[in-house]
Scaffold this active site. Sequence first.
Site, PDB file in Angstrom:
ATOM      1  N   ASP A 171     -27.973-100.769 -24.714  1.00 17.29           N
ATOM      2  CA  ASP A 171     -28.567-100.748 -23.372  1.00 17.29           C
ATOM      3  C   ASP A 171     -27.457-100.841 -22.328  1.00 17.29           C
ATOM      4  O   ASP A 171     -26.567-101.689 -22.416  1.00 17.29           O
ATOM      5  CB  ASP A 171     -29.555-101.906 -23.220  1.00 17.29           C
ATOM      6  CG  ASP A 171     -30.340-101.850 -21.919  1.00 17.29           C
ATOM      7  OD1 ASP A 171     -31.544-101.534 -21.972  1.00 17.29           O
ATOM      8  OD2 ASP A 171     -29.737-102.107 -20.852  1.00 17.29           O
ATOM      9  N   ILE A 172     -27.502 -99.955 -21.338  1.00 16.84           N
ATOM     10  CA  ILE A 172     -26.479 -99.965 -20.281  1.00 16.84           C
ATOM     11  C   ILE A 172     -26.650-101.227 -19.425  1.00 16.84           C
ATOM     12  O   ILE A 172     -27.768-101.590 -19.054  1.00 16.84           O
ATOM     13  CB  ILE A 172     -26.575 -98.711 -19.400  1.00 16.84           C
ATOM     14  CG1 ILE A 172     -26.488 -97.448 -20.266  1.00 16.84           C
ATOM     15  CG2 ILE A 172     -25.468 -98.719 -18.340  1.00 16.84           C
ATOM     16  CD1 ILE A 172     -26.634 -96.141 -19.494  1.00 16.84           C
ATOM     17  N   ASN A 179     -27.841 -96.534 -10.122  1.00 12.68           N
ATOM     18  CA  ASN A 179     -28.813 -95.774  -9.333  1.00 12.68           C
ATOM     19  C   ASN A 179     -28.806 -96.210  -7.876  1.00 12.68           C
ATOM     20  O   ASN A 179     -28.810 -95.386  -6.970  1.00 12.68           O
ATOM     21  CB  ASN A 179     -30.227 -95.973  -9.893  1.00 12.68           C
ATOM     22  CG  ASN A 179     -30.487 -95.110 -11.114  1.00 12.68           C
ATOM     23  OD1 ASN A 179     -29.988 -93.993 -11.217  1.00 12.68           O
ATOM     24  ND2 ASN A 179     -31.261 -95.639 -12.045  1.00 12.68           N
ATOM     25  N   HIS A 184     -29.959 -91.520  -7.980  1.00 11.32           N
ATOM     26  CA  HIS A 184     -30.574 -91.218  -9.259  1.00 11.32           C
ATOM     27  C   HIS A 184     -29.873 -90.086 -10.002  1.00 11.32           C
ATOM     28  O   HIS A 184     -29.754 -90.103 -11.225  1.00 11.32           O
ATOM     29  CB  HIS A 184     -32.041 -90.847  -9.005  1.00 11.32           C
ATOM     30  CG  HIS A 184     -32.968 -91.321 -10.066  1.00 11.32           C
ATOM     31  ND1 HIS A 184     -33.474 -90.484 -11.023  1.00 11.32           N
ATOM     32  CD2 HIS A 184     -33.463 -92.556 -10.335  1.00 11.32           C
ATOM     33  CE1 HIS A 184     -34.248 -91.181 -11.835  1.00 11.32           C
ATOM     34  NE2 HIS A 184     -34.265 -92.438 -11.439  1.00 11.32           N
ATOM     35  N   GLU A 214     -32.760 -96.306 -20.060  1.00 15.63           N
ATOM     36  CA  GLU A 214     -31.296 -96.333 -20.224  1.00 15.63           C
ATOM     37  C   GLU A 214     -30.949 -97.081 -21.509  1.00 15.63           C
ATOM     38  O   GLU A 214     -29.945 -97.749 -21.600  1.00 15.63           O
ATOM     39  CB  GLU A 214     -30.616 -96.969 -19.005  1.00 15.63           C
ATOM     40  CG  GLU A 214     -31.437 -97.988 -18.271  1.00 15.63           C
ATOM     41  CD  GLU A 214     -31.495 -99.325 -18.969  1.00 15.63           C
ATOM     42  OE1 GLU A 214     -32.580 -99.615 -19.545  1.00 15.63           O
ATOM     43  OE2 GLU A 214     -30.503-100.062 -18.948  1.00 15.63           O
ATOM     44  N   ARG A 234     -15.419-100.659 -31.428  1.00 17.61           N
ATOM     45  CA  ARG A 234     -14.468 -99.670 -30.914  1.00 17.61           C
ATOM     46  C   ARG A 234     -15.107 -98.855 -29.781  1.00 17.61           C
ATOM     47  O   ARG A 234     -14.480 -98.562 -28.772  1.00 17.61           O
ATOM     48  CB  ARG A 234     -14.029 -98.712 -32.033  1.00 17.61           C
ATOM     49  CG  ARG A 234     -12.856 -99.204 -32.858  1.00 17.61           C
ATOM     50  CD  ARG A 234     -12.099 -98.035 -33.490  1.00 17.61           C
ATOM     51  NE  ARG A 234     -12.926 -97.173 -34.330  1.00 17.61           N
ATOM     52  CZ  ARG A 234     -13.245 -97.437 -35.587  1.00 17.61           C
ATOM     53  NH1 ARG A 234     -12.806 -98.544 -36.168  1.00 17.61           N
ATOM     54  NH2 ARG A 234     -13.994 -96.604 -36.283  1.00 17.61           N
TER      55      ARG A 234
HETATM   56  P1  GH3 Z   1     -29.592-104.977 -17.749  1.00 12.42           P
HETATM   57  O1  GH3 Z   1     -28.120-105.218 -17.813  1.00 12.42           O
HETATM   58  O2  GH3 Z   1     -30.363-106.231 -17.853  1.00 12.42           O
HETATM   59  O3  GH3 Z   1     -30.023-103.982 -18.753  1.00 12.42           O
HETATM   60  O4  GH3 Z   1     -29.880-104.405 -16.302  1.00 12.42           O
HETATM   61  P2  GH3 Z   1     -30.392-102.962 -15.908  1.00 12.42           P
HETATM   62  O5  GH3 Z   1     -30.280-102.800 -14.441  1.00 12.42           O
HETATM   63  O6  GH3 Z   1     -29.675-101.942 -16.723  1.00 12.42           O
HETATM   64  O7  GH3 Z   1     -31.865-103.011 -16.430  1.00 12.42           O
HETATM   65  P3  GH3 Z   1     -33.235-102.775 -15.714  1.00 12.42           P
HETATM   66  O8  GH3 Z   1     -34.238-102.727 -16.827  1.00 12.42           O
HETATM   67  O9  GH3 Z   1     -33.440-103.762 -14.619  1.00 12.42           O
HETATM   68  O10 GH3 Z   1     -33.117-101.359 -15.040  1.00 12.42           O
HETATM   69  C1  GH3 Z   1     -33.003-100.192 -15.789  1.00 12.42           C
HETATM   70  C2  GH3 Z   1     -32.837 -99.058 -14.811  1.00 12.42           C
HETATM   71  O11 GH3 Z   1     -32.702 -97.820 -15.498  1.00 12.42           O
HETATM   72  C3  GH3 Z   1     -34.014 -98.915 -13.877  1.00 12.42           C
HETATM   73  C4  GH3 Z   1     -34.395 -97.460 -13.992  1.00 12.42           C
HETATM   74  O12 GH3 Z   1     -34.620 -96.868 -12.742  1.00 12.42           O
HETATM   75  C5  GH3 Z   1     -33.195 -96.829 -14.644  1.00 12.42           C
HETATM   76  N1  GH3 Z   1     -33.570 -95.642 -15.394  1.00 12.42           N
HETATM   77  C6  GH3 Z   1     -34.410 -95.538 -16.452  1.00 12.42           C
HETATM   78  N2  GH3 Z   1     -34.525 -94.249 -16.835  1.00 12.42           N
HETATM   79  C7  GH3 Z   1     -33.748 -93.521 -16.001  1.00 12.42           C
HETATM   80  C8  GH3 Z   1     -33.454 -92.138 -15.876  1.00 12.42           C
HETATM   81  O13 GH3 Z   1     -33.951 -91.274 -16.633  1.00 12.42           O
HETATM   82  N3  GH3 Z   1     -32.598 -91.743 -14.900  1.00 12.42           N
HETATM   83  C9  GH3 Z   1     -32.032 -92.651 -14.043  1.00 12.42           C
HETATM   84  N4  GH3 Z   1     -31.190 -92.214 -13.129  1.00 12.42           N
HETATM   85  N5  GH3 Z   1     -32.298 -93.968 -14.126  1.00 12.42           N
HETATM   86  C10 GH3 Z   1     -33.136 -94.395 -15.083  1.00 12.42           C
HETATM   87 MG    MG Z   2     -29.867-101.959 -18.842  1.00 11.19          MG
HETATM   88 MG    MG Z   3     -33.134-101.459 -20.473  1.00 12.79          MG
END
Ligand code: GH3
Ligand code: MG
Ligand code: MG
Length: 299
Positions: A171-172, A179, A184, A214, A234
């Site tokens: 997970d990112i 974003n 986006h 993500e 790695r």
């Molecule tokens: P954490 O370190 O806890 O994972 O924080 P986070 O911000 O990565 O996690 P969170 O679940 O709060 O937010 C995930 C974000 O990913 C929110 C959502 O808008 C974005 N996202 C999900 N799918 C897509 C996509 O297809 N494209 C883009 N640009 N953003 C996306």
């Molecule tokens: Mg995340």
């Molecule tokens: Mg997530």
Amino acid sequence: MQETKNHILIVEDNPLTANQLKSFLETVGYKVSLCLNAEQARNFLTEETPDLIILDIILPDTDGYELCRWIREETRLRLIPIIFVSAKDGLDDKVVGLQAGGDDYITKPFAMEELLARIEVILQRMRVFHELSMRDELTGSYNRRYFNERLTEEVHRVKRYGRPLTVAMIDIDHFKQVNDTYGHQVGDFVLTKLVEFLQNNLRKSDLVARFGGEEFVVLLTEIDADSAERLMERIRSALENATFIYNREPLFEKISVKITVSIGLASCPKDATDPERIISLADEALYIAKNTGRNRIVK
Ligand code: GH3
Ligand code: MG
Ligand code: MG
Ligand code: MG
Ligand code: MG
């Protein structure tokens, strides 16, 4: 011609017709199986999943319509194209065949060339359909559905051959900020680049899939927890040091984005031997990685 030979099942009770058809299709490159009645076909289909079925209607036991309806109710078989080939040439016969779930209907006597042309149209469409149904649209990686299917298969293989596999849930970190900061479009770009990065840094046999948003999942075959941890470490560290550069139009302004990821690992058979359980353990490990500072691996 074909990359992997397509497998066609012929269900036909007339041995002469059946064998003529079989040898013709073999000559043009198909793998062909033959069943002489519905019962045989049902048994065959509990073991095998052919790419297409050529189905006669008048059979000594259950008729072809009935067999077709049965196939359409089986989850694993329901999308296999079925072409009826029958001497029954009435309008009603054809309509019933198509209503039973047949994709096409051709009457005897027929020209082999016509049947072949119909087979090829259908199989070409199925190839496109399969390719689309296993991919994530944005990133081009495999999607969750395909990952689940493959995990189930690979778990069977672990049980049969005893070579372990590991699932890495990725997970990112703070992706929302990407974003929020850059928009986006840049977020989408980063997701695509991450997939490319993972594919370039993994073995060819490893499968990268988008699990949702993500979050990505990697299926690492023939690798135990410790080796998988080294491999993923790695990758985690290389990613930490990488910069993704997005060229924003119209001025091609360069936007540099850096990301880190948190990773949860679970191995089969060490941690679990049930696919769903493996995924939920990897997810739990990921959750711990998130809660203990991110940019790390937990197994
Ligand atoms: P954490 O370190 O806890 O994972 O924080 P986070 O911000 O990565 O996690 P969170 O679940 O709060 O937010 C995930 C974000 O990913 C929110 C959502 O808008 C974005 N996202 C999900 N799918 C897509 C996509 O297809 N494209 C883009 N640009 N953003 C996306
Ligand atoms: Mg995340
Ligand atoms: Mg997530
Ligand atoms: Mg017949
Ligand atoms: Mg999650």
